[in-house]
Design a protein around this motif. Sequence first.
Motif, short mmCIF file in Angstrom:
data_model
loop_
_atom_site.label_atom_id
_atom_site.label_comp_id
_atom_site.label_asym_id
_atom_site.label_seq_id
_atom_site.Cartn_x
_atom_site.Cartn_y
_atom_site.Cartn_z
N ASP A 17 0.86 -1.22 -0.01
CA ASP A 17 -0.01 -0.06 -0.16
C ASP A 17 1.03 1.19 0.03
OD1 ASP A 17 -2.07 -1.52 0.11
OD2 ASP A 17 -2.47 -1.06 2.25
N TRP A 18 2.15 1.18 0.13
CA TRP A 18 3.03 2.40 0.43
C TRP A 18 3.69 2.81 -0.96
CZ3 TRP A 18 8.55 2.94 0.26
CH2 TRP A 18 8.75 4.13 0.81
N GLN A 19 3.70 3.93 -1.11
CA GLN A 19 4.04 4.44 -2.40
C GLN A 19 5.44 4.87 -2.45
OE1 GLN A 19 1.62 7.40 -4.37
NE2 GLN A 19 2.74 7.32 -6.12
N ALA A 20 6.48 3.88 -2.96
CA ALA A 20 7.63 4.26 -2.80
C ALA A 20 8.19 5.35 -4.05
CB ALA A 20 8.56 3.02 -3.22
N LEU A 21 7.79 5.76 -5.26
CA LEU A 21 8.12 6.59 -6.10
C LEU A 21 6.77 7.32 -6.55
CD1 LEU A 21 10.33 4.55 -8.35
CD2 LEU A 21 10.91 6.21 -6.95
N GLY A 38 20.46 11.60 -3.02
CA GLY A 38 19.37 11.94 -2.31
C GLY A 38 19.71 10.81 -1.09
N PRO A 39 19.11 11.18 0.09
CA PRO A 39 19.37 10.53 1.22
C PRO A 39 18.99 9.09 1.17
CG PRO A 39 17.43 12.18 1.59
CD PRO A 39 18.25 12.49 0.32
N SER A 40 19.53 8.09 2.08
CA SER A 40 19.17 6.85 2.07
C SER A 40 17.60 6.70 2.31
CB SER A 40 20.01 6.43 3.32
OG SER A 40 19.67 4.89 3.40
N GLY A 41 16.97 5.96 1.42
CA GLY A 41 15.86 5.57 1.67
C GLY A 41 14.87 6.50 0.65
N SER A 42 15.50 7.36 -0.26
CA SER A 42 14.77 8.14 -0.96
C SER A 42 14.22 7.70 -2.34
CB SER A 42 15.51 9.51 -1.37
OG SER A 42 16.84 9.14 -1.85
N GLY A 43 14.48 6.32 -2.67
CA GLY A 43 14.02 5.62 -3.65
C GLY A 43 15.04 5.56 -5.02
N LYS A 44 16.35 5.87 -4.68
CA LYS A 44 17.22 5.74 -5.75
C LYS A 44 17.29 4.35 -6.35
CE LYS A 44 20.51 7.35 -3.12
NZ LYS A 44 19.82 7.43 -1.98
P1 ADP Z 1 17.60 4.33 -1.69
O1 ADP Z 1 18.34 3.52 -2.59
O2 ADP Z 1 17.50 5.77 -2.11
O3 ADP Z 1 18.42 4.17 -0.22
P2 ADP Z 1 15.31 2.55 -1.98
O4 ADP Z 1 15.07 2.58 -3.22
O5 ADP Z 1 16.34 1.16 -1.56
O6 ADP Z 1 16.41 3.81 -1.21
O7 ADP Z 1 14.50 2.52 -0.87
C1 ADP Z 1 13.17 3.44 -0.90
C2 ADP Z 1 12.09 3.09 0.22
O8 ADP Z 1 11.44 1.89 -0.35
C3 ADP Z 1 12.58 2.82 1.63
O9 ADP Z 1 11.91 3.09 2.38
C4 ADP Z 1 12.81 1.21 1.45
O10 ADP Z 1 12.55 0.88 3.06
C5 ADP Z 1 11.54 0.82 0.64
N1 ADP Z 1 11.92 -0.45 0.05
C6 ADP Z 1 12.72 -0.82 -0.97
N2 ADP Z 1 12.69 -1.90 -1.25
C7 ADP Z 1 11.49 -2.37 -0.67
C8 ADP Z 1 10.78 -3.93 -1.01
N3 ADP Z 1 11.26 -4.81 -1.52
N4 ADP Z 1 9.73 -3.94 0.01
C9 ADP Z 1 9.21 -2.73 0.67
N5 ADP Z 1 9.95 -1.58 0.78
C10 ADP Z 1 10.98 -1.42 0.03
#
Ligand code: ADP
Length: 246
Positions: A17-21, A38-44
């Motif tokens: 349910d969670w929007q990552a991008l 971008g910071p860690s967890g930003s979706g790169k």
């Molecule tokens: P970055 O590379 O910028 O550090 P990520 O793309 O790895 O960021 O992650 C972006 C967000 O998506 C983070 O909050 C991460 O916890 C979440 N995320 C990444 N992969 C998964 C996955 N397979 N399932 C659920 N959440 C995910």
Amino acid sequence: MTEEVLKVEHLNKFYGDWQALHDISFSLEKGKVLALLGPSGSGKSTLLRTLNGLEGYKSGSIYFHDKKIIPTPKQWQNLRQKIGMVFQSYDLFPNLTVMENILLAPVKVQKRSEAEVRNEAIKLLEQVGLSNHINSYPRELSGGQKQRIAIVRALAMHPEVMLFDEVTASLDPEMVRGILEIIQDLSDNEHMTMVIVTHEMNFAAKIADEVLFLENGKILEATPGKEFFVHPQTKRAQEFLKSMDF
Ligand code: ADP
Ligand code: MG
């Protein structure tokens, strides 16, 4: 004449349910380098993985050379030969030698002649200073050497685009420079089109034609590289660069 190799329009991606991008749009011209910062967890990583078909997406479009990608496993399998990716963790096959790792996909997937690929692999290994490790196994190599092999393995497929996801992040500091030089050389001399995620800001400043600065899965800034590192527009990007000692 410029030629768009990759174009992304209004891409939205969810994990459950969670929007990552959120509504990601950009395009990348042939021979250009795009840095995703971008910071860690930003979706790169998530964004890079969608560009390689390793992650699906809910809506939006990705185009490769003006052709909209129909995101089926079959299409992505073909496209992955043109869009190479190298990860932080080298992902070499531990039970295969360096040469066998490099030969595998070009011979099995692309059905190219083994002799031809072998010759090319030897040249590439020379270029990255590893010609004396042709018959080594990954466990016999340092992290920096494994990463160079992973890059050679991707290049042996003759990709049109290369995606690099923090390829120096797990290396000892003295190994980092060698890998960055290989990537710089790919840009300068081979004019490879690339998308790079890196924490090496000096390197990014030198190589990036364009920067996308992400936070919470959104593009906060899309700026030419030269400008981003001198005049980041948002306060968030200014703070980010400062936190990276840039
Ligand atoms: P970055 O590379 O910028 O550090 P990520 O793309 O790895 O960021 O992650 C972006 C967000 O998506 C983070 O909050 C991460 O916890 C979440 N995320 C990444 N992969 C998964 C996955 N397979 N399932 C659920 N959440 C995910
Ligand atoms: Mg990542």
